[in-house]
Design an enzyme around this catalytic site. Structure first.
Site, PDB file in Angstrom:
ATOM      1  N   TYR A  73       0.834  -1.220   0.000  1.00 13.79           N
ATOM      2  CA  TYR A  73       0.000   0.000   0.000  1.00 13.79           C
ATOM      3  C   TYR A  73       0.861   1.260   0.000  1.00 13.79           C
ATOM      4  O   TYR A  73       0.453   2.285  -0.535  1.00 13.79           O
ATOM      5  CB  TYR A  73      -0.995  -0.017   1.178  1.00 13.79           C
ATOM      6  CG  TYR A  73      -2.265  -0.738   0.789  1.00 13.79           C
ATOM      7  CD1 TYR A  73      -3.273  -0.080   0.078  1.00 13.79           C
ATOM      8  CD2 TYR A  73      -2.439  -2.083   1.053  1.00 13.79           C
ATOM      9  CE1 TYR A  73      -4.410  -0.745  -0.326  1.00 13.79           C
ATOM     10  CE2 TYR A  73      -3.578  -2.756   0.654  1.00 13.79           C
ATOM     11  CZ  TYR A  73      -4.562  -2.073  -0.038  1.00 13.79           C
ATOM     12  OH  TYR A  73      -5.691  -2.735  -0.456  1.00 13.79           O
ATOM     13  N   VAL A 109     -10.090   5.276  -4.522  1.00 12.33           N
ATOM     14  CA  VAL A 109      -9.606   5.579  -3.168  1.00 12.33           C
ATOM     15  C   VAL A 109      -8.500   6.633  -3.207  1.00 12.33           C
ATOM     16  O   VAL A 109      -7.794   6.840  -2.229  1.00 12.33           O
ATOM     17  CB  VAL A 109      -9.094   4.282  -2.477  1.00 12.33           C
ATOM     18  CG1 VAL A 109     -10.233   3.296  -2.279  1.00 12.33           C
ATOM     19  CG2 VAL A 109      -7.955   3.624  -3.261  1.00 12.33           C
ATOM     20  N   HIS A 125     -15.375   3.196  -1.343  1.00 12.04           N
ATOM     21  CA  HIS A 125     -14.368   2.199  -0.956  1.00 12.04           C
ATOM     22  C   HIS A 125     -13.263   2.786  -0.088  1.00 12.04           C
ATOM     23  O   HIS A 125     -12.199   2.200   0.034  1.00 12.04           O
ATOM     24  CB  HIS A 125     -13.772   1.541  -2.215  1.00 12.04           C
ATOM     25  CG  HIS A 125     -14.763   0.679  -2.960  1.00 12.04           C
ATOM     26  ND1 HIS A 125     -14.543   0.201  -4.227  1.00 12.04           N
ATOM     27  CD2 HIS A 125     -15.983   0.213  -2.598  1.00 12.04           C
ATOM     28  CE1 HIS A 125     -15.583  -0.528  -4.620  1.00 12.04           C
ATOM     29  NE2 HIS A 125     -16.470  -0.531  -3.648  1.00 12.04           N
ATOM     30  N   GLY A 196     -15.826   4.691 -16.341  1.00  9.69           N
ATOM     31  CA  GLY A 196     -14.575   4.019 -15.999  1.00  9.69           C
ATOM     32  C   GLY A 196     -14.672   2.887 -15.012  1.00  9.69           C
ATOM     33  O   GLY A 196     -13.759   2.688 -14.225  1.00  9.69           O
ATOM     34  N   PRO A 223     -14.187   2.905 -22.659  1.00 14.44           N
ATOM     35  CA  PRO A 223     -13.740   2.455 -23.989  1.00 14.44           C
ATOM     36  C   PRO A 223     -14.209   1.036 -24.301  1.00 14.44           C
ATOM     37  O   PRO A 223     -14.264   0.646 -25.462  1.00 14.44           O
ATOM     38  CB  PRO A 223     -12.205   2.487 -23.896  1.00 14.44           C
ATOM     39  CG  PRO A 223     -11.850   3.076 -22.598  1.00 14.44           C
ATOM     40  CD  PRO A 223     -13.072   3.150 -21.733  1.00 14.44           C
TER      41      PRO A 223
HETATM   42  P1  OAD Z   1     -11.774  -2.071 -12.965  1.00 15.09           P
HETATM   43  O1  OAD Z   1     -10.297  -2.150 -13.047  1.00 15.09           O
HETATM   44  O2  OAD Z   1     -12.523  -3.330 -12.717  1.00 15.09           O
HETATM   45  O3  OAD Z   1     -12.349  -1.436 -14.307  1.00 15.09           O
HETATM   46  C1  OAD Z   1     -11.761  -0.344 -14.932  1.00 15.09           C
HETATM   47  C2  OAD Z   1     -12.651   0.050 -16.104  1.00 15.09           C
HETATM   48  O4  OAD Z   1     -12.150   1.266 -16.616  1.00 15.09           O
HETATM   49  C3  OAD Z   1     -12.670  -0.950 -17.273  1.00 15.09           C
HETATM   50  O5  OAD Z   1     -14.005  -1.189 -17.648  1.00 15.09           O
HETATM   51  C4  OAD Z   1     -11.905  -0.234 -18.388  1.00 15.09           C
HETATM   52  O6  OAD Z   1     -12.406  -0.530 -19.684  1.00 15.09           O
HETATM   53  C5  OAD Z   1     -12.179   1.207 -18.030  1.00 15.09           C
HETATM   54  N1  OAD Z   1     -11.154   2.147 -18.492  1.00 15.09           N
HETATM   55  C6  OAD Z   1      -9.826   1.958 -18.676  1.00 15.09           C
HETATM   56  N2  OAD Z   1      -9.234   3.098 -19.070  1.00 15.09           N
HETATM   57  C7  OAD Z   1     -10.209   4.040 -19.121  1.00 15.09           C
HETATM   58  C8  OAD Z   1     -10.227   5.430 -19.444  1.00 15.09           C
HETATM   59  N3  OAD Z   1      -9.126   6.094 -19.794  1.00 15.09           N
HETATM   60  N4  OAD Z   1     -11.409   6.079 -19.384  1.00 15.09           N
HETATM   61  C9  OAD Z   1     -12.553   5.442 -19.025  1.00 15.09           C
HETATM   62  N5  OAD Z   1     -12.585   4.133 -18.706  1.00 15.09           N
HETATM   63  C10 OAD Z   1     -11.429   3.436 -18.757  1.00 15.09           C
HETATM   64  O7  OAD Z   1     -12.118  -0.959 -11.886  1.00 15.09           O
HETATM   65  P2  OAD Z   1     -13.461  -0.745 -11.048  1.00 15.09           P
HETATM   66  O8  OAD Z   1     -14.662  -1.118 -11.847  1.00 15.09           O
HETATM   67  O9  OAD Z   1     -13.390   0.621 -10.501  1.00 15.09           O
HETATM   68  O10 OAD Z   1     -12.331  -2.344  -5.046  1.00 15.09           O
HETATM   69  O11 OAD Z   1     -13.256  -1.784  -9.903  1.00 15.09           O
HETATM   70  C11 OAD Z   1     -14.165  -1.804  -8.846  1.00 15.09           C
HETATM   71  C12 OAD Z   1     -13.473  -2.191  -7.579  1.00 15.09           C
HETATM   72  O12 OAD Z   1     -12.747  -3.412  -7.764  1.00 15.09           O
HETATM   73  C13 OAD Z   1     -12.399  -1.231  -7.126  1.00 15.09           C
HETATM   74  O13 OAD Z   1     -12.899  -0.110  -6.449  1.00 15.09           O
HETATM   75  C14 OAD Z   1     -11.579  -2.080  -6.230  1.00 15.09           C
HETATM   76  C15 OAD Z   1     -11.471  -3.308  -7.088  1.00 15.09           C
HETATM   77  O14 OAD Z   1     -11.185  -4.491  -6.452  1.00 15.09           O
HETATM   78  C16 OAD Z   1     -11.778  -2.207  -3.841  1.00 15.09           C
HETATM   79  O15 OAD Z   1     -10.619  -1.872  -3.704  1.00 15.09           O
HETATM   80  C17 OAD Z   1     -12.698  -2.480  -2.734  1.00 15.09           C
END
Ligand code: OAD
Length: 264
Positions: A73, A109, A125, A196, A223
């Site tokens: 971290y 976060v 989160h 995103g 995207p």
């Molecule tokens: P993810 O990593 O699962 O998803 C990221 C998303 O962002 C994907 O759908 C990509 O296609 C999209 N992406 C990538 N680059 C981008 C850009 N420049 N503009 C827009 N979109 C883009 O992340 P989360 O859905 O946020 O939880 O994940 C949810 C949770 O899972 C997180 O908060 C974390 C993780 O485990 C905890 O830490 C509790």
């Protein structure tokens, strides 16, 4: 001026956004990607493509090896400390001034929305730059943590307790007040933007669907296709910085002159 290469919000959705009384935005890791913070699930670059969540982001992992989790971290905290908001974060600050009410719900976060200047941010989160006692859950001030880069410092509150990041780990529940406020915003809003996020992690992934069920228009910015895409009235395929800047500019133009099309 609208970026001519960015996908545009459909005219009827622009009107709904222009007339909306309450807009809710849910952001995920893709929102921070262009600030240099890796996402979780993108192939190759995502955090969970390189590390096992079970080893680093669970209460069990911390109990088994607090120093390993703390050091990991610390690397992520350093990345967050040097990250800066991009044009998409700035666009959401501007959106706050263009609509009667905005709720910004984030799974991130990193605090980048707040650093950009957004006021109404609900952190679902937690926040990686805060720490709390791993036993009592009470927040621990930054002054207590100085120079603790290799091992978590002991908790100031209880013997045997350590400082841990104030983030939600797998197997943990979300902060109740944040979740309640987020659900209330989802239910109340009349326009919802999901940006995103893979829309895979619950309960955050349900919030846009909740908004939809309560009559809001739903737009996805990503995207890539996600499980939410089929429910959205429009999917704007592109990076958050470009698409958000363009959508908010479209809205600003509409507010100035609702009769006009976008200024290209
Ligand atoms: P993810 O990593 O699962 O998803 C990221 C998303 O962002 C994907 O759908 C990509 O296609 C999209 N992406 C990538 N680059 C981008 C850009 N420049 N503009 C827009 N979109 C883009 O992340 P989360 O859905 O946020 O939880 O994940 C949810 C949770 O899972 C997180 O908060 C974390 C993780 O485990 C905890 O830490 C509790």
């Amino acid at each position: 001026m609208i970026d001519k290469t960015a996908p545009l919000l459909d005219k009827h959705l622009l009107q709904r956004l222009g007339e909306a009384q309450h807009v809710t935005v849910l952001s995920g890791a893709g929102m921070s990607a262009e600030s240099g913070i890796p996402t979780f699930r993108d192939a190759q670059t995502g955090i969970w493509a390189k590390y096992r969540a079970e080893d680093l982001a669970t209460p069990e992992a911390f109990a088994a090896n607090p120093a390993r989790v703390w050091r990991w971290y610390e690397e992520r905290r350093n990345a967050v400390r040097s990250a800066r908001p991009h044009a998409g974060h700035q666009a959401l600050v501007m959106l706050e001034s263009l609509v009667p009410a905005l709720s910004l719900l984030t799974q991130n976060v990193d605090g980048l929305h707040q650093l950009a200047g957004s006021n109404q941010v609900i952190e679902l989160h937690g926040n990686i730059l805060r720490s709390k006692c791993h036993i009592t859950g009470r927040l621990i001030g930054a002054d207590w943590l100085t120079d603790s880069t290799q091992e978590p410092p002991p908790s100031p509150y209880v013997a045997g307790g350590y400082a841990r990041p104030d983030v939600v780990w797998f197997g943990e529940v979300l902060p109740q007040e944040a979740l309640e406020r987020a659900m209330a915003a989802a239910i109340r809003c009349d326009f919802c933007i999901s940006v995103g996020t893979t829309s895979l992690v619950q309960p955050a992934a349900s919030l846009p669907l909740m908004a939809l069920e309560h009559g809001a228009a739903l737009v996805e910015i990503n995207p890539m296709e996600t499980p939410l895409s089929m429910h959205a009235e429009q999917c704007l395929r592109g990076p958050a910085s470009q698409v958000l800047a363009s959508v908010v500019q479209q809205l600003a133009d509409w507010k100035r002159d609702p009769g006009q099309g976008p200024r290209l």
